[in-house]
Design a protein around this motif. Structure first.
Motif, PDB file in Angstrom:
ATOM      1  N   UNK A 189      19.981  22.648   8.346  1.00 24.35           N
ATOM      2  CA  UNK A 189      18.702  23.105   7.808  1.00 24.35           C
ATOM      3  C   UNK A 189      17.738  21.932   7.745  1.00 24.35           C
ATOM      4  N   UNK A 190      16.442  22.229   7.758  1.00 24.52           N
ATOM      5  CA  UNK A 190      15.415  21.197   7.805  1.00 24.52           C
ATOM      6  C   UNK A 190      14.286  21.524   6.832  1.00 24.52           C
ATOM      7  N   UNK A 191      13.715  20.468   6.213  1.00 20.03           N
ATOM      8  CA  UNK A 191      12.610  20.630   5.271  1.00 20.03           C
ATOM      9  C   UNK A 191      11.538  19.588   5.582  1.00 20.03           C
ATOM     10  N   UNK A 192      10.286  19.946   5.359  1.00 21.19           N
ATOM     11  CA  UNK A 192       9.182  19.036   5.654  1.00 21.19           C
ATOM     12  C   UNK A 192       8.134  19.082   4.551  1.00 21.19           C
ATOM     13  N   UNK A 193       7.427  17.965   4.405  1.00 22.60           N
ATOM     14  CA  UNK A 193       6.267  17.903   3.527  1.00 22.60           C
ATOM     15  C   UNK A 193       5.450  16.685   3.933  1.00 22.60           C
ATOM     16  N   UNK A 194       4.410  16.377   3.160  1.00 21.78           N
ATOM     17  CA  UNK A 194       3.597  15.189   3.380  1.00 21.78           C
ATOM     18  C   UNK A 194       3.432  14.461   2.046  1.00 21.78           C
ATOM     19  N   UNK A 195       3.401  13.132   2.108  1.00 24.47           N
ATOM     20  CA  UNK A 195       3.157  12.341   0.903  1.00 24.47           C
ATOM     21  C   UNK A 195       1.707  12.493   0.475  1.00 24.47           C
ATOM     22  N   UNK A 196       1.453  12.350  -0.828  1.00 24.87           N
ATOM     23  CA  UNK A 196       0.076  12.406  -1.307  1.00 24.87           C
ATOM     24  C   UNK A 196      -0.587  11.038  -1.134  1.00 24.87           C
ATOM     25  N   UNK A 197      -1.791  10.891  -1.637  1.00 20.82           N
ATOM     26  CA  UNK A 197      -2.557   9.660  -1.426  1.00 20.82           C
ATOM     27  C   UNK A 197      -1.904   8.433  -2.052  1.00 20.82           C
ATOM     28  N   UNK A 198      -1.003   8.646  -3.006  1.00 23.23           N
ATOM     29  CA  UNK A 198      -0.308   7.535  -3.657  1.00 23.23           C
ATOM     30  C   UNK A 198       1.113   7.344  -3.143  1.00 23.23           C
ATOM     31  N   UNK A 199       1.487   8.111  -2.125  1.00 22.20           N
ATOM     32  CA  UNK A 199       2.819   7.979  -1.549  1.00 22.20           C
ATOM     33  C   UNK A 199       3.864   8.854  -2.200  1.00 22.20           C
ATOM     34  N   UNK A 200       3.491   9.672  -3.169  1.00 20.61           N
ATOM     35  CA  UNK A 200       4.458  10.535  -3.849  1.00 20.61           C
ATOM     36  C   UNK A 200       4.782  11.765  -3.002  1.00 20.61           C
ATOM     37  N   UNK A 201       6.005  12.223  -3.097  1.00 15.51           N
ATOM     38  CA  UNK A 201       6.402  13.434  -2.394  1.00 15.51           C
ATOM     39  C   UNK A 201       7.464  14.163  -3.199  1.00 15.51           C
ATOM     40  N   UNK A 202       7.549  15.469  -2.976  1.00 14.83           N
ATOM     41  CA  UNK A 202       8.599  16.275  -3.591  1.00 14.83           C
ATOM     42  C   UNK A 202       8.862  17.486  -2.701  1.00 14.83           C
ATOM     43  N   UNK A 203      10.132  17.779  -2.480  1.00 16.04           N
ATOM     44  CA  UNK A 203      10.529  18.965  -1.727  1.00 16.04           C
ATOM     45  C   UNK A 203      11.417  19.800  -2.637  1.00 16.04           C
ATOM     46  N   UNK A 204      11.029  21.036  -2.863  1.00 18.69           N
ATOM     47  CA  UNK A 204      11.768  21.906  -3.763  1.00 18.69           C
ATOM     48  C   UNK A 204      12.605  22.916  -2.991  1.00 18.69           C
ATOM     49  N   UNK A 205      13.552  23.533  -3.703  1.00 18.95           N
ATOM     50  CA  UNK A 205      14.400  24.599  -3.151  1.00 18.95           C
ATOM     51  C   UNK A 205      15.151  24.148  -1.904  1.00 18.95           C
ATOM     52  N   UNK A 206      15.773  22.973  -2.015  1.00 18.85           N
ATOM     53  CA  UNK A 206      16.574  22.416  -0.925  1.00 18.85           C
ATOM     54  C   UNK A 206      18.032  22.810  -1.131  1.00 18.85           C
ATOM     55  N   UNK A 207      18.681  23.281  -0.091  1.00 14.97           N
ATOM     56  CA  UNK A 207      20.096  23.648  -0.171  1.00 14.97           C
ATOM     57  C   UNK A 207      20.931  22.416  -0.500  1.00 14.97           C
ATOM     58  N   UNK A 208      22.014  22.626  -1.243  1.00 16.29           N
ATOM     59  CA  UNK A 208      22.782  21.495  -1.780  1.00 16.29           C
ATOM     60  C   UNK A 208      24.080  21.215  -1.036  1.00 16.29           C
ATOM     61  N   UNK A 209      24.415  21.987   0.017  1.00 15.56           N
ATOM     62  CA  UNK A 209      25.771  21.878   0.560  1.00 15.56           C
ATOM     63  C   UNK A 209      25.990  20.708   1.494  1.00 15.56           C
ATOM     64  N   UNK A 210      24.966  19.865   1.735  1.00 12.73           N
ATOM     65  CA  UNK A 210      25.148  18.740   2.641  1.00 12.73           C
ATOM     66  C   UNK A 210      24.384  17.530   2.137  1.00 12.73           C
ATOM     67  N   UNK A 222       0.836  -1.202   0.000  1.00 11.27           N
ATOM     68  CA  UNK A 222       0.000   0.000   0.000  1.00 11.27           C
ATOM     69  C   UNK A 222       0.869   1.250   0.000  1.00 11.27           C
ATOM     70  N   UNK A 223       0.373   2.334  -0.589  1.00 14.00           N
ATOM     71  CA  UNK A 223       1.130   3.594  -0.539  1.00 14.00           C
ATOM     72  C   UNK A 223       1.125   4.177   0.873  1.00 14.00           C
ATOM     73  N   UNK A 224       2.181   4.893   1.207  1.00 14.39           N
ATOM     74  CA  UNK A 224       2.284   5.555   2.512  1.00 14.39           C
ATOM     75  C   UNK A 224       1.511   6.873   2.442  1.00 14.39           C
ATOM     76  N   UNK A 225       0.207   6.756   2.296  1.00 17.11           N
ATOM     77  CA  UNK A 225      -0.662   7.917   2.059  1.00 17.11           C
ATOM     78  C   UNK A 225      -0.599   8.894   3.225  1.00 17.11           C
ATOM     79  N   UNK A 226      -0.274  10.154   2.912  1.00 17.60           N
ATOM     80  CA  UNK A 226      -0.276  11.211   3.914  1.00 17.60           C
ATOM     81  C   UNK A 226       0.878  11.189   4.885  1.00 17.60           C
ATOM     82  N   UNK A 227       1.871  10.349   4.653  1.00 11.61           N
ATOM     83  CA  UNK A 227       2.988  10.232   5.595  1.00 11.61           C
ATOM     84  C   UNK A 227       3.689  11.573   5.790  1.00 11.61           C
ATOM     85  N   UNK A 228       4.138  11.834   7.010  1.00 18.85           N
ATOM     86  CA  UNK A 228       4.954  13.004   7.294  1.00 18.85           C
ATOM     87  C   UNK A 228       6.372  12.741   6.807  1.00 18.85           C
TER      88      UNK A 228
END
Length: 578
Positions: free
Chosen positions: A341-362, A319-325
């Motif tokens: 630095x820290x970034x957060x989002x939630x997975x959609x109903x199919x388990x997909x997620x995307x976080x944009x504008x993340x710093x690249x230095x680590x 099953x997809x991890x629907x709504x996962x933190x």
């Protein structure tokens, strides 16, 4: 000594460059130094075509906007750390970057440099901080303490109403830190103006003539995860100041912790926006700032180097991890992170997620946990790490498989989401003393009662019992597992489990042993929290012989005489066959 620094043609790299002093008298943007600190006292004035502010050794005062001083007898703008005990003291100021319509002025203290960025036509100023020597820190903040007559109201994404009256504070009885009881029995506390940082749009204070708003669309420099809560604004109880608070690194709703703040780390930029008191206008400005973030004008190379990361999170059940933190940071305890630095989002109903504008230095680590709903019974935590991003590129990590606990449910009370949502009063507006409404003793029958019959917190001495039926015991040597998820705990810090602990657990007369690790105390329950504090999770193995075919009873008992408003904030109680 007095000299003026204005605008010139030279652009200097922001965070790393040495200060410069260049200028042209044609621009309305300026830094005027009245005393350069050689005699131990520093004072200056910064100005644009919209505002001016006197910046002294410690405080920014005489904030002039549309012909009126917004600070007057209040404290003004400043930065502090280690609680309220140490304020930054400036020893010098200089221009770090300049264009014809922008001036970046840095005020240097031993701990780092506080920057004020002025722009022509800007009602207010941007600000950011470059760390030099904060070292190991729990609390670091900037504050804007303003005239209470001009700013009697507050607005967050959760509430919009007048601040408490200073006269009510003076006539009330102090019952704990920053909390007063009025003669009519109601309470005044600054913690009712708290919020979840990563859910916030913007917040501010306002009146009939003026508004002052903290707009911070880029929240990656704030510590913690989705459950990070902080103060936003309040009435200062000693001086009557209206306070707009920016907790850059805060601990108000967590167990004690600290982070190493690296040399060169940049907090910000954020915008202090001034207007005529219109909330509607502030909403519009916030949307514009969100669209503009990350800010192109802030030319620090590490700040500008950003990519994105995406993937699909699936449970091992298929099953997809629907709504996962989803949390992107370093390995380990997510709510206490704040070194980088820290970034957060939630997975959609199919388990997909995307976080944009993340710093690249680590390199980055992904962690995930249930946010309730379709996966509200999954008690394990997903973690995968060492992802490196490239500027301007998206890293697709593909399908990620989340190993679940692989057990069979017997019963469950509440969703596993690290929150008290679904229980009586769970998720109510910040309200001091709401746990007083929860019973000392409670009986909850599986199959008869529902989550709303279980109260969000337990503070009084007494026993909460769970009564449940098992039709038949499984064959063999199967044992059961009792899972206890606590959304927050305010108390003595003793262990969970056996006799003498913060919560004693007895199943059909059999006492479960103390958990090995003492439970850390956070202030959430007595600081108006109703949704979460700092999360704790425990599992106890229950021998098959302790259970019977028929009716069973689990007792959760508080025997200690706790300080009022301290105790357990519940997330979930669950029993499974292993």
């Amino acid at each position: 000594m007095k000299f003026t620094l204005g605008v010139g043609a030279c652009l200097v790299a922001l965070a790393a460059a040495s200060p410069t002093a260049r200028g042209s008298k044609k621009s309305p943007l300026s830094l005027v130094i009245h005393n350069d600190g050689t005699n131990g006292t520093f004072s200056s004035t910064i100005a644009s075509d919209k505002i001016s502010m006197h910046v002294g050794q410690q405080y920014g005062t005489k904030l002039m906007y549309k012909g009126e001083d917004l600070v007057k007898n209040a404290t003004g703008a400043y930065a502090s750390y280690a609680g309220r005990y140490f304020d930054l003291n400036y020893t010098s100021a200089a221009i770090y970057s300049e264009t014809q319509d922008m001036l970046d002025i840095g005020f240097t203290a031993k701990e780092g440099v506080v920057h004020f960025v002025l722009k022509t036509g800007l009602d207010g100023f941007y600000s950011y901080f470059v760390n030099k020597a904060l070292g190991v820190q729990g609390e670091f903040r900037t504050l804007y303490r303003l005239d209470p007559g001009l700013f009697p109201n507050g607005r967050t994404y959760l509430k919009d109403e007048p601040l408490p009256l200073f006269s009510d504070i003076l006539s009330g009885t102090n019952v704990q830190d920053e909390t007063w009881q009025r003669p009519d029995g109601t309470y005044i506390t600054k913690y009712d103006w708290s919020l979840f940082m990563r859910e916030s749009d913007f917040y501010g204070v306002y009146g009939d003539k003026f508004g002052c708003w903290l707009i911070n669309p880029g929240k990656d420099y704030y510590n913690g995860d989705q459950l990070k809560q902080e103060l936003s604004l309040h009435r200062e109880s000693q001086t009557n100041d209206t306070v707009l608070l920016n907790m850059l690194h805060g601990t108000h709703f967590q167990a004690a912790f600290s982070n190493v703040i690296p040399d060169g780390k940049v907090f910000g930029p954020w915008l202090v926006y001034l207007n005529d008191g219109s909330v509607k206008d502030a909403v519009k400005r916030n949307k514009a700032e969100e669209k503009a973030w990350p800010y192109e004008w802030f030319t620090d190379s590490l700040y500008q180097s950003r990519g994105s990361i995406s993937g699909k999170l699936m449970l091992d059940t298929g099953k997809p991890a629907a709504g996962a933190a989803i949390f992107l940071g370093e390995p380990g305890r997510t709510i206490a992170q704040g070194t980088t630095f820290q970034y957060t989002t939630y997975a959609d109903s199919k388990g997909n997620f995307k976080i944009e504008d993340v710093r690249t230095e680590q390199p980055w680590t992904i962690q995930a946990w249930s946010n309730g709903g379709e996966i509200g019974g999954v008690t394990t935590i997903f973690q995968a790490g060492n992802y490196t991003l490239t500027e301007g590129k998206n890293l697709d990590v593909g399908k990620l498989t989340w190993k679940t606990q692989g057990r069979t449910d017997i019963w469950q009370i509440g969703d596993y989401d690290r929150k008290s949502l679904g229980f009586a009063y769970g998720g109510a507006p910040y309200t001091h003393g709401l746990v007083d409404n929860c019973p000392a003793n409670l009986t909850y029958t599986i199959g008869t009662n529902s989550a709303k019959d279980w109260c969000f917190g337990k503070s009084s001495k007494g026993t909460w019992s769970v009564v449940f039926d098992i039709e038949s015991l499984p064959s063999g040597n199967s044992s059961a597992v009792l899972s206890l998820s606590i959304a927050g705990f305010s108390g003595s810090g003793t262990a969970i489990g056996g006799s003498g602990s913060a919560l004693e657990i007895v199943l059909n007369g059999n006492a479960l042993s103390n958990h090995a690790t003492p439970i850390a105390s956070d202030p959430s329950l007595y600081r108006s929290g109703t949704t979460a504090g700092e999360w704790h999770y425990y599992e106890f193995v229950v021998p098959r012989s302790w259970l019977v075919a028929g009716t069973n009873k689990l007792d959760l008992t508080t025997n200690k005489t706790a300080t009022r408003w301290r105790g357990i904030m519940w997330d979930m109680v669950k029993m499974e066959w292993s």
